[in-house]
Write a protein that holds these residues in place. Structure first.
Motif, PDB file in Angstrom:
ATOM      1  N   MET A  29      -9.223   3.439   9.749  1.00 56.17           N
ATOM      2  CA  MET A  29      -7.884   2.871   9.597  1.00 56.17           C
ATOM      3  C   MET A  29      -6.802   3.895   9.953  1.00 56.17           C
ATOM      4  O   MET A  29      -5.850   3.598  10.680  1.00 56.17           O
ATOM      5  N   ILE A  30      -6.969   5.093   9.435  1.00 53.03           N
ATOM      6  CA  ILE A  30      -5.980   6.152   9.678  1.00 53.03           C
ATOM      7  C   ILE A  30      -5.920   6.504  11.160  1.00 53.03           C
ATOM      8  O   ILE A  30      -4.833   6.665  11.738  1.00 53.03           O
ATOM      9  N   LYS A  31      -7.081   6.611  11.790  1.00 56.21           N
ATOM     10  CA  LYS A  31      -7.115   6.930  13.212  1.00 56.21           C
ATOM     11  C   LYS A  31      -6.488   5.823  14.058  1.00 56.21           C
ATOM     12  O   LYS A  31      -5.975   6.076  15.149  1.00 56.21           O
ATOM     13  N   ALA A  32      -6.499   4.585  13.539  1.00 56.76           N
ATOM     14  CA  ALA A  32      -5.874   3.466  14.248  1.00 56.76           C
ATOM     15  C   ALA A  32      -4.360   3.454  14.069  1.00 56.76           C
ATOM     16  O   ALA A  32      -3.666   2.704  14.755  1.00 56.76           O
ATOM     17  N   GLY A  33      -3.858   4.272  13.119  1.00 55.94           N
ATOM     18  CA  GLY A  33      -2.414   4.358  12.911  1.00 55.94           C
ATOM     19  C   GLY A  33      -1.944   3.937  11.541  1.00 55.94           C
ATOM     20  O   GLY A  33      -0.746   3.843  11.285  1.00 55.94           O
ATOM     21  N   CYS A  34      -2.876   3.698  10.615  1.00 57.02           N
ATOM     22  CA  CYS A  34      -2.528   3.276   9.258  1.00 57.02           C
ATOM     23  C   CYS A  34      -1.844   4.425   8.513  1.00 57.02           C
ATOM     24  O   CYS A  34      -2.374   5.535   8.455  1.00 57.02           O
ATOM     25  N   GLU A  35      -0.686   4.135   7.907  1.00 54.68           N
ATOM     26  CA  GLU A  35       0.090   5.182   7.240  1.00 54.68           C
ATOM     27  C   GLU A  35      -0.060   5.191   5.724  1.00 54.68           C
ATOM     28  O   GLU A  35       0.283   6.171   5.069  1.00 54.68           O
ATOM     29  N   TYR A  36      -0.549   4.102   5.154  1.00 59.19           N
ATOM     30  CA  TYR A  36      -0.932   4.032   3.749  1.00 59.19           C
ATOM     31  C   TYR A  36      -2.249   3.273   3.690  1.00 59.19           C
ATOM     32  O   TYR A  36      -2.391   2.226   4.322  1.00 59.19           O
ATOM     33  N   VAL A  37      -3.190   3.769   2.895  1.00 56.67           N
ATOM     34  CA  VAL A  37      -4.485   3.103   2.731  1.00 56.67           C
ATOM     35  C   VAL A  37      -4.548   2.512   1.328  1.00 56.67           C
ATOM     36  O   VAL A  37      -4.523   3.243   0.336  1.00 56.67           O
ATOM     37  N   ARG A  38      -4.629   1.195   1.253  1.00 55.72           N
ATOM     38  CA  ARG A  38      -4.706   0.517  -0.040  1.00 55.72           C
ATOM     39  C   ARG A  38      -6.169   0.241  -0.364  1.00 55.72           C
ATOM     40  O   ARG A  38      -6.945  -0.157   0.511  1.00 55.72           O
ATOM     41  N   ILE A  39      -6.515   0.420  -1.634  1.00 51.77           N
ATOM     42  CA  ILE A  39      -7.899   0.271  -2.089  1.00 51.77           C
ATOM     43  C   ILE A  39      -7.919  -0.621  -3.320  1.00 51.77           C
ATOM     44  O   ILE A  39      -7.166  -0.397  -4.276  1.00 51.77           O
ATOM     45  N   SER A  40      -8.786  -1.618  -3.303  1.00 50.79           N
ATOM     46  CA  SER A  40      -8.905  -2.523  -4.445  1.00 50.79           C
ATOM     47  C   SER A  40      -9.562  -1.810  -5.621  1.00 50.79           C
ATOM     48  O   SER A  40     -10.575  -1.118  -5.463  1.00 50.79           O
ATOM     49  N   VAL A  84     -14.543   5.900   2.407  1.00 52.22           N
ATOM     50  CA  VAL A  84     -13.926   7.002   3.147  1.00 52.22           C
ATOM     51  C   VAL A  84     -14.059   6.773   4.648  1.00 52.22           C
ATOM     52  O   VAL A  84     -13.098   6.956   5.409  1.00 52.22           O
ATOM     53  N   GLU A  85     -15.237   6.368   5.083  1.00 52.79           N
ATOM     54  CA  GLU A  85     -15.450   6.128   6.520  1.00 52.79           C
ATOM     55  C   GLU A  85     -14.525   5.038   7.046  1.00 52.79           C
ATOM     56  O   GLU A  85     -13.952   5.156   8.132  1.00 52.79           O
ATOM     57  N   GLN A  86     -14.360   3.978   6.266  1.00 53.68           N
ATOM     58  CA  GLN A  86     -13.462   2.909   6.698  1.00 53.68           C
ATOM     59  C   GLN A  86     -12.011   3.384   6.680  1.00 53.68           C
ATOM     60  O   GLN A  86     -11.243   3.083   7.604  1.00 53.68           O
ATOM     61  N   ALA A  87     -11.641   4.132   5.658  1.00 54.45           N
ATOM     62  CA  ALA A  87     -10.277   4.660   5.583  1.00 54.45           C
ATOM     63  C   ALA A  87      -9.964   5.548   6.781  1.00 54.45           C
ATOM     64  O   ALA A  87      -8.867   5.482   7.346  1.00 54.45           O
ATOM     65  N   VAL A 110       3.312   1.189   8.401  1.00 57.87           N
ATOM     66  CA  VAL A 110       2.196   0.266   8.598  1.00 57.87           C
ATOM     67  C   VAL A 110       1.071   0.624   7.631  1.00 57.87           C
ATOM     68  O   VAL A 110       0.693   1.789   7.506  1.00 57.87           O
ATOM     69  N   GLN A 111       0.559  -0.385   6.956  1.00 52.57           N
ATOM     70  CA  GLN A 111      -0.541  -0.142   6.021  1.00 52.57           C
ATOM     71  C   GLN A 111      -1.605  -1.216   6.142  1.00 52.57           C
ATOM     72  O   GLN A 111      -1.402  -2.260   6.762  1.00 52.57           O
ATOM     73  N   SER A 112      -2.754  -0.935   5.547  1.00 50.26           N
ATOM     74  CA  SER A 112      -3.836  -1.909   5.493  1.00 50.26           C
ATOM     75  C   SER A 112      -4.670  -1.612   4.252  1.00 50.26           C
ATOM     76  O   SER A 112      -4.351  -0.702   3.480  1.00 50.26           O
ATOM     77  N   MET A 113      -5.728  -2.381   4.066  1.00 48.98           N
ATOM     78  CA  MET A 113      -6.506  -2.300   2.833  1.00 48.98           C
ATOM     79  C   MET A 113      -7.999  -2.288   3.137  1.00 48.98           C
ATOM     80  O   MET A 113      -8.481  -3.059   3.962  1.00 48.98           O
ATOM     81  N   THR A 114      -8.711  -1.421   2.463  1.00 48.26           N
ATOM     82  CA  THR A 114     -10.156  -1.357   2.644  1.00 48.26           C
ATOM     83  C   THR A 114     -10.812  -2.621   2.073  1.00 48.26           C
ATOM     84  O   THR A 114     -10.269  -3.266   1.180  1.00 48.26           O
ATOM     85  N   ASN A 115     -11.984  -2.952   2.595  1.00 48.01           N
ATOM     86  CA  ASN A 115     -12.737  -4.084   2.038  1.00 48.01           C
ATOM     87  C   ASN A 115     -14.150  -3.674   1.639  1.00 48.01           C
ATOM     88  O   ASN A 115     -15.034  -4.512   1.476  1.00 48.01           O
ATOM     89  N   THR A 116     -14.352  -2.380   1.481  1.00 45.24           N
ATOM     90  CA  THR A 116     -15.652  -1.857   1.041  1.00 45.24           C
ATOM     91  C   THR A 116     -15.745  -1.894  -0.484  1.00 45.24           C
ATOM     92  O   THR A 116     -14.744  -2.122  -1.180  1.00 45.24           O
ATOM     93  N   ASP A 117     -16.930  -1.635  -1.002  1.00 46.46           N
ATOM     94  CA  ASP A 117     -17.114  -1.456  -2.440  1.00 46.46           C
ATOM     95  C   ASP A 117     -16.474  -0.125  -2.814  1.00 46.46           C
ATOM     96  O   ASP A 117     -16.877   0.937  -2.316  1.00 46.46           O
ATOM     97  N   THR A 118     -15.481  -0.152  -3.692  1.00 44.90           N
ATOM     98  CA  THR A 118     -14.737   1.062  -4.044  1.00 44.90           C
ATOM     99  C   THR A 118     -15.635   2.096  -4.731  1.00 44.90           C
ATOM    100  O   THR A 118     -15.311   3.289  -4.740  1.00 44.90           O
TER     101      THR A 118
END
Length: 372
Positions: free
Chosen positions: A51-62, A45-48, A30-38
């Motif tokens: 996401m990780i604490k919710a169970g995200c296994e890969y964090v994608r960043i634009s 980092v805070e958003q990532a 399961v993965q998701s993607m940040t929507n913050t200013d990279t």
């Protein structure tokens, strides 16, 4: 379990993405993607972390520019400092130099063949090979290259060929740390494209993992239903090694939806599953309240399937694959099942929930909530 009931998955090779491998016999990730200013390291980092604490296994960043690519190092360093080693994926569209920079920092890079300069692709492969970086060739229905449009139009055939054109180059270069995706906001296009991709891969002796997602799925109920239809249909076919539910909400809210889809298809069991009927005139107890009480007391028993059925007419048959069953037996009476066996009958309704818990305990499937 019959072959029809057994989940049969398209067998792909294992692709190594940091410390979380994908494909083969590994769970559908399961993965998701940040929507913050990279460029905003703190916010990203805070958003990532959420996401990780919710169970995200890969964090994608634009990664729209070179400065953002360079800042991936700071983001990764800060996450590691906080104790999070979840693999990062750089999402790059147009600029090969940005992709090469990112590939030297993070565990995986995603490119879109529809707007990526194919003449620079071999250079990116070389960087990925040097740094052990995986690569996703991610096709979007709305951004196919002019070449593909001229040959195939915006069709499922065109989407599959858009990916395979780049895959064939990777094979020539001896690079196989690949993940493929064909995404569309149209669920029928998305489903057909991925089925066709698997057919074509089999013909060419390919076995690369597949990333599933419905793009621009929307928000709320619309986004969840559209994602469930697109992703769930393919998972039911045995297609898919990682998923992203793209809804117009904060990314951490995508994760529970993803796990619900996986559980509903029987691909990855992470929580207690409940089967319940809508009730009818044959039901002589408040099934909604009873289900609520049972959920309240058993929702921590991940992996168990518990059925709450209104009557004996359809109940026992419809809950045949449940671990435990609570079935109305007439006014004020309940029967309890384990698997397909009735083990207790004519239990007074007021005692039935506690009797169900006792039954679960007696068969060794109970865990105290504090221990979970």
């Amino acid at each position: 379990m019959t072959n029809f009931q057994k989940y049969i998955r398209f067998q792909t090779r294992v692709v190594h993405i940091g410390n979380v491998p994908m494909g083969g016999e590994y769970p559908v990730r399961v993965q998701s993607m940040t929507n913050t200013d990279t460029l905003d390291t703190k916010a990203t980092v805070e958003q990532a972390v959420r996401m990780i604490k919710a169970g995200c296994e890969y964090v994608r960043i634009s990664v729209p520019g070179m400065k953002e690519a360079e800042n991936l190092r700071n983001i990764k360093s800060e996450l590691h400092r906080k104790g999070f080693t979840t693999p990062l994926i750089a999402d790059v569209h147009f600029n090969p130099k940005i992709a090469e920079k990112a590939a030297a920092i993070v565990e995986k890079v995603r490119i879109n063949p529809g707007n990526f300069d194919i003449t620079r692709f071999r250079s990116l492969i070389a960087v990925c090979k040097k740094h052990g970086t995986a690569l996703r060739i991610g096709v979007n229905h709305g951004s196919l290259s002019q070449k593909i449009m001229n040959l195939y139009g915006d069709t499922p055939e065109g989407m599959a060929e858009s990916a395979l054109e780049f895959v064939r180059i990777c094979r020539e270069e001896g690079f196989h740390e690949l993940v493929l995706s064909l995404k569309s906001s149209n669920t029928r296009v998305m489903i057909r494209s991925n089925r066709l991709l698997v057919e074509k891969m089999k013909k060419e002796g390919m076995d690369y993992p597949i990333h599933l997602g419905v793009t621009e799925a929307g928000a709320g109920e619309d986004g969840r239903i559209r994602s469930a239809i697109g992703i769930g249909s393919l998972l039911a076919d045995g297609i898919g090694d990682t998923i992203r539910v793209s809804i117009t909400e904060d990314p951490e809210f995508e994760i529970p939806v993803a796990y619900s889809i996986l559980q509903s298809v029987g691909v990855r069991i992470t929580k207690t599953e409940y089967i319940s009927c809508p009730s009818c005139a044959r039901t002589h107890f408040d099934i909604q309240e009873t289900l609520r009480r049972i959920r309240e007391k058993t929702s921590h028993l991940s992996g168990l399937k518990i059925a709450v059925m209104g009557c004996i007419v359809n109940g026992p048959g419809e809950m045949a694959d449940a671990d435990y069953g609570y079935v109305g037996a007439g006014k004020g009476k309940v029967m309890l099942y384990r698997k397909q066996e009735r083990v207790k009958k004519n239990i007074p309704e007021e005692n039935a929930v506690e009797e169900l818990i006792r039954l679960i305990r007696d068969h060794g499937d109970w865990k105290d909530p504090s221990s979970v």
